[in-house]
Design an enzyme around this catalytic site. Structure first.
Site: not given
Length: 560
Positions: A225, A276
């Site tokens: 956002d 990751e």
């Protein structure tokens, strides 16, 4: 013409059916606004259990992923975009156990889950901010926000001339613990939404931890956002003059509080974390920028994966304007290797079935219902155009039902904070947030047993999932067929370019591998040679003697 085809493949793991590296590059992502999607506990407010129960609808629709608007613990001053605790579920939506069950069920159906992340500001009820107020001037916690002394003899004026997006000053003055007037704090949105100071290392550390918390929960990505707003210009300088809410030319880097170059280092750090985790976890930027080229900065190879294409959303239903924004969007994304994105509606703008119901070039926000029949015809055509373009498409809940905005909500039921402020946004966002209908009958048309938090129109039952299912001419069945064709046809979704063909004024014709899309944005029918075998059309397309007639505001897909 609408036809049902085979169901799409499922799977979210690397060895699951239908999985491919970079799933997000041509994904169709469905936005769920939880409070208005489905109510599982009968309190009149949608919740995570309600979303979980309705996941089979999204699976049958054929989308790839579900984006959930905020469900975090919040005082709900701005419908959950004022977060008090980023690791907790607001009781109105359920519990962390409900979130876990929703993620697991979605994955079991082959749907990925994207959650909203709100990093520009917190709630004024966030523990950091409450302690900063309680401890008063000199509190170390105040450095995590933007506290400043006021101007004027007694500090009675705001520190600068910035305005809130919701209207009025972007600053609110505090009261010190001894009861005297104190410093001011910055809030680009509502006063209940103080902006974080992203220059402070504790803020960056906290959000890296929040990312890992939800990634460990199993979410497949984040919608970021106000991705353009985290970093403010050094010194928080005045803007001066009127029209402060505009985005300035890209040459000056936007306003002092939007689209500052410093945001990109934040997203480079986030990308390391996302990479990751297995399974192509992604982040999507809600980045309002002056140009598509500036938007492309957010999706460079070491930053975020996608960015919303607001230039496309705000484009009129006019062939020349649409062609231009399509060309510019594809060209801007190509150098950074990111997919273009396409969106027509969301929780912040008037639904496109209403937006297109008036003259071209009308406002993005409107309280005018317009011509409902015209709006729906154009909306169906616009959807098929969008889904034929290369890249990723976003759908907003209820658009598959052809829902219009509810433009006649009484003022006393409105909850949009911008409605109650003097200027800024138009404040009509409640109209696109009315709970969606599932059944023909019932007090809330299947939304839940306890009514709905915003009143639904009397006509809602005829637009429900139940009423439209199995009706070959319905908008719902058009969406189902379109998403199936898109998934199965190699010329749709993937790729980075279209090949335009000559066409009459007001008509778009473009080719992709094995596929042609024809779009008539005018109010008169257009006759031309059949370009191939008809796959799907937003309205009947008669063919005879090798020619076809494409009606007004109609899109047709052809295989060649």
């Amino acid at each position: 013409m609408t036809q049902h085809l085979a169901a799409p493949p499922t799977g979210t793991s690397d060895d699951a059916p239908g999985h491919r590296r970079g799933w997000w590059q041509d994904a169709v992502i469905y936005q769920v606004y939880p409070r208005s999607f489905a109510d599982g506990d009968g309190d009149g407010m949608g919740d995570l259990d309600g979303v979980r129960r309705r996941l089979p609808h999204l699976r049958a629709l054929g989308v790839d992923a579900v984006w959930l608007s905020p469900f975090y613990a919040s005082p709900q001053a701005d419908a959950g975009y004022d977060v008090a605790d980023y690791r907790a579920i607001d009781p109105m939506f359920g519990t962390l156990h409900d979130a876990d069950a929703l993620i697991r069920d979605a994955h079991g159906l082959g749907l990925r889950i994207i959650v909203d992340l709100v990093p520009n500001h917190s709630s004024s009820e966030h523990d950091w901010f409450k302690r900063a107020l309680r401890e008063g001037p000199g509190s170390a916690l105040r450095e995590r926000y933007h506290f400043r002394p006021g101007k004027g003899v007694d500090g009675e004026l705001p520190p600068n001339d910035w305005e809130s997006i919701f209207g009025g000053p972007a600053w609110t003055r505090t009261t010190d613990p001894d009861g005297t007037p104190g410093d001011w704090y910055l809030h680009l949105f509502a006063p209940e939404q103080p902006d974080f100071n992203w220059e402070h290392p504790a803020v960056a550390d906290e959000f890296r931890s929040i990312l890992r918390f939800w990634l460990d929960m199993g979410v497949d990505g984040f919608r970021v956002d106000v991705a353009h707003g985290l970093v403010k210009a050094e010194g928080l300088p005045d803007i001066g003059g009127a029209g402060q809410l505009r985005l300035l030319d890209s040459s000056d880097g936007g306003t002092p509080f939007f689209d500052q170059d410093g945001v990109h280092e934040i997203y480079r750090q986030w990308r390391v974390i996302l990479d990751e985790y297995p399974g192509d976890r992604i982040a999507v930027a809600e980045a309002w920028t002056p140009t598509v080229e500036r938007t492309a900065n957010y999706v460079r190879p070491d930053e975020l994966h996608q960015a919303f294409n607001f230039q496309y959303l705000t484009t009129s239903w006019e062939a020349e304007a649409l062609r231009e924004v399509i060309d510019v969007s594809l060209a801007a994304m190509r150098p950074v290797g990111a997919p273009a994105t396409w969106v027509l509606s969301n929780h912040d703008v008037t639904r496109h079935a209403t937006r297109f119901a008036g003259p071209p070039g009308g406002p993005t926000q409107t309280r005018e219902p317009g011509d409902r029949t015209l709006g729906l015809r154009r909306a169906r055509a616009a959807t098929l155009l969008m889904l034929a373009l290369p890249g990723s498409a976003y759908l907003y809940q209820g658009e598959e039902l052809g829902l219009p905005d509810v433009t006649d909500l009484p003022d006393e039921v409105r909850q949009d904070p911008s409605f109650f402020r003097a200027d800024g946004q138009d404040g009509f966002r409640d109209g696109c947030r009315v709970p969606i209908p599932w059944t023909r009958e019932g007090s809330s048309y299947g939304f839940g047993d306890g009514g709905s938090w915003l009143p639904q129109p009397d006509c809602w039952g005829a637009l429900s999932v139940e009423a439209q299912t199995g009706d070959p001419g319905s908008t719902l069945e058009l969406y189902r067929s379109a998403l199936t064709v898109r998934r199965e046809h190699p010329g749709l979704g993937a790729g980075t370019a279209v090949q335009w063909r000559d066409a009459p004024r007001g008509v778009l014709v473009f080719a992709r591998p094995g596929f042609v899309c024809t779009v008539n944005t005018t109010d008169t029918a257009v006759r031309f040679e059949v370009p191939g075998t008809l796959l799907l059309a937003s309205a009947p397309v008669p063919t005879e003697d090798g020619h076809t007639e494409l009606g007004p505001d109609t899109t047709a897909w052809w295989t060649v």
